[in-house]
Scaffold this active site. Structure first.
Site, PDB file in Angstrom:
ATOM      1  N   HIS A  81       0.831  -1.204   0.000  1.00 14.46           N
ATOM      2  CA  HIS A  81       0.000   0.000   0.000  1.00 14.46           C
ATOM      3  C   HIS A  81       0.867   1.257   0.000  1.00 14.46           C
ATOM      4  O   HIS A  81       1.889   1.315   0.691  1.00 14.46           O
ATOM      5  CB  HIS A  81      -0.908   0.001   1.233  1.00 14.46           C
ATOM      6  CG  HIS A  81      -2.054   0.946   1.129  1.00 14.46           C
ATOM      7  ND1 HIS A  81      -1.918   2.321   1.218  1.00 14.46           N
ATOM      8  CD2 HIS A  81      -3.379   0.726   0.952  1.00 14.46           C
ATOM      9  CE1 HIS A  81      -3.097   2.895   1.100  1.00 14.46           C
ATOM     10  NE2 HIS A  81      -4.005   1.954   0.934  1.00 14.46           N
ATOM     11  N   GLY A 162       5.005  21.163  12.056  1.00 16.95           N
ATOM     12  CA  GLY A 162       6.199  20.364  12.251  1.00 16.95           C
ATOM     13  C   GLY A 162       7.375  20.867  11.431  1.00 16.95           C
ATOM     14  O   GLY A 162       7.243  21.781  10.613  1.00 16.95           O
ATOM     15  N   PRO A 163       8.529  20.274  11.613  1.00 19.63           N
ATOM     16  CA  PRO A 163       9.748  20.739  10.942  1.00 19.63           C
ATOM     17  C   PRO A 163       9.779  20.386   9.459  1.00 19.63           C
ATOM     18  O   PRO A 163       9.277  19.347   9.049  1.00 19.63           O
ATOM     19  CB  PRO A 163      10.852  19.988  11.697  1.00 19.63           C
ATOM     20  CG  PRO A 163      10.186  18.732  12.174  1.00 19.63           C
ATOM     21  CD  PRO A 163       8.786  19.120  12.510  1.00 19.63           C
ATOM     22  N   GLY A 171       8.759   9.388   9.215  1.00 16.92           N
ATOM     23  CA  GLY A 171       8.251   9.876   7.945  1.00 16.92           C
ATOM     24  C   GLY A 171       7.405  11.118   8.114  1.00 16.92           C
ATOM     25  O   GLY A 171       7.733  12.012   8.896  1.00 16.92           O
TER      26      GLY A 171
END
Length: 558
Positions: A81, A162-163, A171
């Site tokens: 997937h 986030g960064p 990930g």
């Protein structure tokens, strides 16, 4: 009651230890029910389904994402997937009394926390997307995990939260908001997959290839096939043969049941099948369904029958089950198939029998108490008014008011249902307040936290009876209307409906007064007291009016 669903997909489908740890993280959050865990070994991916109160669902989602980040290493992940993160996607779905905008805000809250506390890049998708092209999840996930190092260098791929760096272990995660997906199959009295596929192509949004009179595919000037649009938007469908059922089915995914509900698709398929010499023998729901979808279907068929829709919701849904043939292949248990029932607590007060409720009420247990009783009175009032309306519909001599009675009966059911929910809401608020009072108070931080929690829980303990007062006011307005037009043989019942509604209002007011001294927020205190006092005055005016009318009419009968 506000209910929200969350369906996080984790990039692990083989290690049961990891899946159990994520499940435990979810189960440890109060107010959330973990409904399903669907692992796939080949895809190396597992879909979790949970639902509950919105704030609790957000907390459970965060704890699950945190646990996945601890245990899943994406640098070692392989699976069939598409995926880009340990927690690949995490959508919020409105179930009841929720708007999509609210789900979007919760998605943003979760995304911000995941980005800041866990250091995972977060992209918002579907209804929460901040870029039009990011509405489509496949665009965000293009290139999958392996593309993330390059995306970390590209300003276009700066995450919403986030960064903007490559997190090799976790990930990236897509968090969003979408509509509930209903997986629904329609059964045919044939084993011919082609016939099922033909109908599927007609109804699905993507449609079917256009052909000339000789059956040859038509193409545009660029050589691309020309498609005839399907009949339903937000509808994906294929035809297949199910050996275990020994019949063909039309397998359907409805991605927005509010626009394309299953019962309307079923009726069109019945029409198309009949034209082709086939019959629909029934249908099948795969997974769960929101209560509103099944209630809407039931009302559709009741209206066809020219029968009242102002009956209990489970009776409405039974009409849908029978009309749609949902129990043809297997028993259809409302408590397992309707999402609101599936997540409901099993120890709710509303599930007690009358004698058990009264027995518990009569003990030294601190709850249930007057607040729950006032909500029960409001529920009884709504039920009585619905009863009078239903006793009026279709009766000789009341033809002129039947249409109005048909509108009033559902209103009584709505008041009844909402009031029943407040019975447990009131008791839950009391116990939450007791828990807050037991919080430690040794340090300044503990004292401040305890004080804030007590204030919040006290407000909730006041909001519950205030909600009862609002419902009681609506119940009184309803009783007043049905008393004037309803079946005169049930006039006394309309009078009792008004009396019990006023009792609910007055007793709920007492519960507000006893808790209000504990409030430190003066604005909340004054606003609440003003609304409660105004509601009580309005309720008394209507109650007196109904009592006067009912007494006069009953005396004239004598």
């Amino acid at each position: 009651m506000k209910l929200m669903e969350c369906v996080p997909n984790f990039s692990e489908g083989r290690d049961k230890t990891i899946l159990d740890a994520i499940a435990t993280a979810i189960k440890n959050v109060k107010g959330v029910a973990l409904l399903d865990i669907d692992p796939g070994a080949d895809t190396n991916r597992t879909v979790f389904t949970m639902a509950g109160e919105p704030e609790a669902v957000v907390e459970a989602a965060f704890q699950a994402i945190k646990k996945a980040a601890e245990l899943i290493d994406m640098s070692k992940h392989k699976g069939a997937h598409p995926r880009m993160g340990a927690t690949d996607v995490c959508p919020f779905i409105p179930i009841s009394e929720m708007t999509m905008d609210e789900c979007v805000e919760y998605a943003k809250q979760l995304g911000k926390r995941v980005g800041e506390e866990l250091g995972i890049p977060v992209y918002l998708y579907e209804y929460a997307a901040t870029k039009e092209e990011w509405r489509n999840l496949s665009n965000i996930r293009n290139g999958e995990y392996e593309a993330l190092p390059e995306k970390a260098k590209d300003p276009y791929w700066k995450p919403d939260f986030g960064p903007h760096t490559f997190n090799a272990k976790s990930g990236a995660t897509a968090i969003g908001a979408r509509e509930f997906l209903i997986a629904y199959n329609i059964n045919l009295n044939t084993r011919d997959k082609k016939k099922a596929s033909e109908i599927a192509q007609i109804i699905r949004e993507s449609g079917r290839p256009a052909r000339d009179e000789n059956g040859k595919l038509l193409k545009d000037e660029n050589g691309n096939p020309i498609y005839i649009p399907g009949l339903f938007s937000h509808c994906k469908a294929v035809g297949w043969f199910i050996e275990s059922y020994d019949r063909a089915q039309i397998s359907i995914n409805l991605t927005n049941y509010k626009i394309t509900p299953p019962h309307l698709v079923l009726e069109k398929v019945r029409e198309l099948a009949s034209e082709m010499g086939m019959q629909v023998t029934g249908s099948e729901l795969v997974g769960l369904i929101p209560k509103s979808a099944l209630v809407e279907a039931g009302k559709f068929y009741l209206q066809r029958l020219q029968e009242s829709t102002g009956i209990p919701e489970k009776m409405i849904m039974q009409t849908a089950i029978q009309s749609m043939g949902l129990a043809e292949l297997a028993p259809f248990d409302l408590n397992k198939k309707v999402i609101e029932y599936a997540i409901a607590g099993k120890d709710l007060l509303v599930n007690l029998k009358v004698d058990a409720f009264c027995d518990l009420l009569s003990t030294d247990a601190p709850a249930p108490g007057g607040g729950s009783v006032s909500a029960l009175c409001s529920a009884i009032s709504g039920a009585l008014s619905a009863m009078v309306a239903n006793l009026t519909i279709g009766k000789k001599g009341y033809e002129k008011v039947t249409e109005e009675a048909m509108k009033l009966a559902p209103r009584g059911q709505e008041i009844k249902q909402k009031s029943l929910e407040v019975i447990d809401k009131d008791t839950d608020a009391f116990f939450a307040l007791m828990d807050a009072m037991r919080l430690p108070k040794k340090t300044e931080e503990e004292i401040a936290y305890r004080k804030a929690q007590i204030e919040n829980c006290t407000q909730q303990a006041i909001n519950a009876p205030l909600e009862t007062m609002r419902l009681a006011f609506s119940a009184l307005e309803l009783a007043s209307k049905i008393a004037k037009i309803g079946n005169t043989n049930a006039l006394s019942d309309a009078g009792v409906a008004a009396l019990t509604a006023f009792c609910a209002s007055q007793s709920a007011y007492y519960n507000i007064l006893i808790n209000i001294p504990g409030i430190t927020d003066e604005e909340f205190k004054q606003k609440t007291l003003a609304e409660a006092k105004e509601l009580l005055e309005k309720c008394k005016i209507i109650a007196d009016s109904v009592e006067k009318y009912v007494c006069e009419q009953l005396k004239s009968k004598g």
